[in-house]
Scaffold this active site. Sequence first.
Site, PDB file in Angstrom:
ATOM      1  N   THR A 126      55.046  32.692  43.165  1.00 47.62           N
ATOM      2  CA  THR A 126      54.183  31.371  43.088  1.00 47.62           C
ATOM      3  C   THR A 126      54.927  30.163  42.953  1.00 47.62           C
ATOM      4  O   THR A 126      55.913  30.108  42.209  1.00 47.62           O
ATOM      5  CB  THR A 126      53.110  31.327  41.916  1.00 47.62           C
ATOM      6  OG1 THR A 126      52.289  32.780  42.260  1.00 47.62           O
ATOM      7  CG2 THR A 126      52.276  30.084  41.752  1.00 47.62           C
ATOM      8  N   SER A 132      47.867  30.523  45.882  1.00 45.83           N
ATOM      9  CA  SER A 132      47.350  31.524  46.888  1.00 45.83           C
ATOM     10  C   SER A 132      47.830  31.538  48.343  1.00 45.83           C
ATOM     11  O   SER A 132      47.809  32.820  48.812  1.00 45.83           O
ATOM     12  CB  SER A 132      45.648  31.188  46.795  1.00 45.83           C
ATOM     13  OG  SER A 132      45.238  31.541  45.713  1.00 45.83           O
ATOM     14  N   GLY A 241      50.860  46.039  40.799  1.00 49.54           N
ATOM     15  CA  GLY A 241      50.674  44.929  39.825  1.00 49.54           C
ATOM     16  C   GLY A 241      49.088  44.878  39.671  1.00 49.54           C
ATOM     17  O   GLY A 241      48.760  44.292  38.665  1.00 49.54           O
ATOM     18  N   GLY A 340      28.387  34.020  15.302  1.00 41.50           N
ATOM     19  CA  GLY A 340      29.377  33.160  14.954  1.00 41.50           C
ATOM     20  C   GLY A 340      30.878  33.982  14.424  1.00 41.50           C
ATOM     21  O   GLY A 340      31.712  33.361  14.834  1.00 41.50           O
ATOM     22  N   GLU A 363      48.235  37.769  39.966  1.00 37.21           N
ATOM     23  CA  GLU A 363      48.398  38.600  40.809  1.00 37.21           C
ATOM     24  C   GLU A 363      47.417  38.659  41.951  1.00 37.21           C
ATOM     25  O   GLU A 363      47.011  39.673  42.437  1.00 37.21           O
ATOM     26  CB  GLU A 363      48.114  40.021  40.144  1.00 37.21           C
ATOM     27  CG  GLU A 363      48.796  40.416  38.831  1.00 37.21           C
ATOM     28  CD  GLU A 363      50.255  40.475  38.889  1.00 37.21           C
ATOM     29  OE1 GLU A 363      50.875  39.640  39.729  1.00 37.21           O
ATOM     30  OE2 GLU A 363      50.821  41.485  38.391  1.00 37.21           O
ATOM     31  N   ASN A 366      40.814  36.446  42.365  1.00 34.08           N
ATOM     32  CA  ASN A 366      39.719  37.257  42.884  1.00 34.08           C
ATOM     33  C   ASN A 366      39.201  36.758  44.092  1.00 34.08           C
ATOM     34  O   ASN A 366      38.770  37.530  44.793  1.00 34.08           O
ATOM     35  CB  ASN A 366      38.809  37.259  41.692  1.00 34.08           C
ATOM     36  CG  ASN A 366      39.343  38.347  40.610  1.00 34.08           C
ATOM     37  OD1 ASN A 366      40.453  38.712  40.899  1.00 34.08           O
ATOM     38  ND2 ASN A 366      38.354  38.637  39.699  1.00 34.08           N
TER      39      ASN A 366
END
Length: 382
Positions: A126, A132, A241, A340, A363, A366
């Site tokens: 990246t 992406s 991965g 809580g 990785e 989605n």
Amino acid sequence: MTTTMLTDDQLALVEATLDFAQDHLAPHAVQWDQDKHFPLDVLRKAAGIGLGGVYVREEAGGSGLSRADGVLVFETLASGCPSIAGFVSIHNMVAWMIDHYGDADQRERWLPRLCAMEDLGSYCLTEPGAGSDAAALRTRAVRDGDDYLLTGVKQFISGAGASQVYVVMARTGDDGPRGISAFLVDKDDPGLSFGPNEKKMGWNAQPTRQVILDGVRVPADRLLGREGDGFRIAMNGLNGGRLGIAACSLGGARAALDGSLVHLADREAFGGRLLDAQALQFRLADMATELAAARALVHQAAQALDRGDPQAPQLCAMAKRFATDTGYSVADRALQLHGGYGYLSEYGIEKIVRDLRVHQILEGTNEIMRVIVARGLTEALR
């Protein structure tokens, strides 16, 4: 986790990993998160039980396990701390890439220390302007005699600064995926530096930094595979991965669900245990069912990758998308079931929620997993 279909060796693997997670990760996970502490000593202990080279061949110091074994390891490890388990998954992706695509000299040089986790490995794909759309990366590697000069910036690199070995994807040719090559870069190579440790929502027990390459000179024998193979190597590494991160989501969510069962059994309201309230039982049942479905898909994808099934990349994408979405959803509902108390750091549930959120992004987001699956479905109709 159901164990009825596991072999005796896999049962022993799960037991050893669970013991490690409970003894060395779970008791410290919240404090590591708060202190942003990367426990290098614990990682080396993990290597002592074979977790530094899960998929690396035994002759190079690895454990020689299958992907089906690996998802058991990472689910179990993540029950102690998803952040540390996630890094171990990435480290193993790097080690596998070197074992699978490296020549004999590269494997001999890099793998023994990686498998012992004396050296850690980071994956550098990246970039600030190429997330992406990884094939649009701009880091450049220019041949200069017997060397390459690497220049560019990598973004969101797990382990950066602490890792010794960096698999760096850089452009050696024209635009597009076929112009990309993979290189092995050492932390001590002149011209390599790192940005500040990023301030993150989760995964605080491991560092995330930019990797900055300013004319880093590496010998030509640091090329992994051949020129132009880098994008294929990177994507094949990501298949495994993605399974690792999917399994980590299962492990973190399973820990959150287990914590909810204990909490509801201990709490009383309106004259009875919360665990006996049917409405809450139904919520627990849904959470357990969804995790079981996600686990089945992860195992199916792992088995497909092991046997070299042509559909394995699509199945890995399906498993990553479904398991990480499910894991985050289950952890979030577990927090709600704690009321809580779930919002308090000492219970560890809010940490799991924060850790699992990034699994839907790294990785391959989605959304990109959906692109991969859709491409596989429509390929024959193009």
